[in-house]
Design a protein around this motif. Sequence first.
Motif, PDB file in Angstrom:
ATOM      1  N   LEU A 154      -3.285   7.355   7.025  1.00  0.00           N
ATOM      2  CA  LEU A 154      -3.836   6.185   7.424  1.00  0.00           C
ATOM      3  C   LEU A 154      -2.754   4.911   7.837  1.00  0.00           C
ATOM      4  O   LEU A 154      -2.942   4.144   8.522  1.00  0.00           O
ATOM      5  CB  LEU A 154      -4.804   5.768   6.191  1.00  0.00           C
ATOM      6  CG  LEU A 154      -6.228   6.360   6.221  1.00  0.00           C
ATOM      7  CD1 LEU A 154      -7.036   5.864   5.036  1.00  0.00           C
ATOM      8  CD2 LEU A 154      -7.169   6.042   7.499  1.00  0.00           C
ATOM      9  N   THR A 181      -5.629  13.315  -1.312  1.00  0.00           N
ATOM     10  CA  THR A 181      -5.656  11.916  -1.218  1.00  0.00           C
ATOM     11  C   THR A 181      -4.243  11.234  -0.816  1.00  0.00           C
ATOM     12  O   THR A 181      -4.263  10.443   0.211  1.00  0.00           O
ATOM     13  CB  THR A 181      -5.972  11.403  -2.566  1.00  0.00           C
ATOM     14  OG1 THR A 181      -7.329  12.189  -3.006  1.00  0.00           O
ATOM     15  CG2 THR A 181      -6.290  10.013  -2.280  1.00  0.00           C
ATOM     16  N   PHE A 240      -4.032   9.199   2.935  1.00  0.00           N
ATOM     17  CA  PHE A 240      -3.696   7.583   2.684  1.00  0.00           C
ATOM     18  C   PHE A 240      -2.407   7.390   3.695  1.00  0.00           C
ATOM     19  O   PHE A 240      -2.151   6.476   4.318  1.00  0.00           O
ATOM     20  CB  PHE A 240      -3.401   7.229   1.362  1.00  0.00           C
ATOM     21  CG  PHE A 240      -4.580   6.798   0.448  1.00  0.00           C
ATOM     22  CD1 PHE A 240      -5.898   6.598   1.241  1.00  0.00           C
ATOM     23  CD2 PHE A 240      -4.711   6.988  -0.814  1.00  0.00           C
ATOM     24  CE1 PHE A 240      -6.959   6.214   0.381  1.00  0.00           C
ATOM     25  CE2 PHE A 240      -5.691   6.622  -1.727  1.00  0.00           C
ATOM     26  CZ  PHE A 240      -7.073   6.336  -0.964  1.00  0.00           C
ATOM     27  N   VAL A 291       0.707   4.291  -2.713  1.00  0.00           N
ATOM     28  CA  VAL A 291       0.663   5.703  -2.167  1.00  0.00           C
ATOM     29  C   VAL A 291       1.619   6.651  -2.675  1.00  0.00           C
ATOM     30  O   VAL A 291       1.587   7.982  -2.705  1.00  0.00           O
ATOM     31  CB  VAL A 291       0.531   5.684  -0.720  1.00  0.00           C
ATOM     32  CG1 VAL A 291       0.501   7.045  -0.127  1.00  0.00           C
ATOM     33  CG2 VAL A 291      -1.051   4.902  -0.318  1.00  0.00           C
ATOM     34  N   PHE A 312       0.835  -1.026   0.201  1.00  0.00           N
ATOM     35  CA  PHE A 312       0.106   0.093   0.062  1.00  0.00           C
ATOM     36  C   PHE A 312       0.866   1.361   0.013  1.00  0.00           C
ATOM     37  O   PHE A 312       0.471   2.146  -0.716  1.00  0.00           O
ATOM     38  CB  PHE A 312      -0.902  -0.139   1.193  1.00  0.00           C
ATOM     39  CG  PHE A 312      -2.029   1.238   1.204  1.00  0.00           C
ATOM     40  CD1 PHE A 312      -2.801   1.355   0.038  1.00  0.00           C
ATOM     41  CD2 PHE A 312      -2.127   1.986   2.325  1.00  0.00           C
ATOM     42  CE1 PHE A 312      -3.689   2.249   0.147  1.00  0.00           C
ATOM     43  CE2 PHE A 312      -2.920   2.876   2.223  1.00  0.00           C
ATOM     44  CZ  PHE A 312      -3.849   3.193   1.205  1.00  0.00           C
TER      45      PHE A 312
END
Length: 238
Positions: free
Chosen positions: A92, A85, A89, A67, A63
């Motif tokens: 997160l 965005t 991300f 990203v 991920f």
Amino acid sequence: MAVEGGMKCVKFLLYVLVLAFWACAVGLIAVGVAVQLTLNQTVPIGSTTGSVVPIVIIAVGTFLFLVAFLGCCAACKENYCLMTTFAIFLTLIVLVEVAAAIAGYVFRDKVKSEFEKGFRDQMKKYEKNNITEQFLDRLQEDFKCCGAANYTDWDQVPQMPKNRVPDSCCINVTQGCGIDFKPSNINQEGCVEKIGNWLKHSALMLAAAALGVTFVEILGVIFACCLMKSIRSGYEVM
């Protein structure tokens, strides 16, 4: 509208951080695969809590790689939505890493108890299954240990003859050295404690590396927010 002044420096630093994210992502994936292979060799079949760790590491690494690519596109195009965005991300990912670290700390004792239970279950199958025999022999020989708590645990194995331990328990491993053995010739420390200490040390090293990665990610979030503000200001001027 292109960013100007100090924001150009921030944009350049964000590019550098994106490269660092890619490197970290590849590193996390490699570590996750390595941890999975190591657990397959050290944690008895049936242990489930510890097996989740490498999967999480690999997932976070994958991920993070995606990203980072998004961040590179956002910085290149100076697109406010993409940059937002990217920042969300990345935040997160930081939260997931913090949550994983907390969960690892909370469940550390459970992992050890699960490992001990699995190890003792495997000991009961030692004389019945060649794969289990090879598995335990490799562990005992590699970690210089014997039994779960100590070598007397082998007395509790029904199929194991009395006054006998696997040859892999011997300090100097030779054929038949575990038959009518002398305690002084046997590794005294149990495998649960010894392997547990090794796993704790490895976890600390992994946690230190994760802390460094998290710090870099937080910098990425800060730089992304700075660029978002600059890009938005440029739109407002226009």
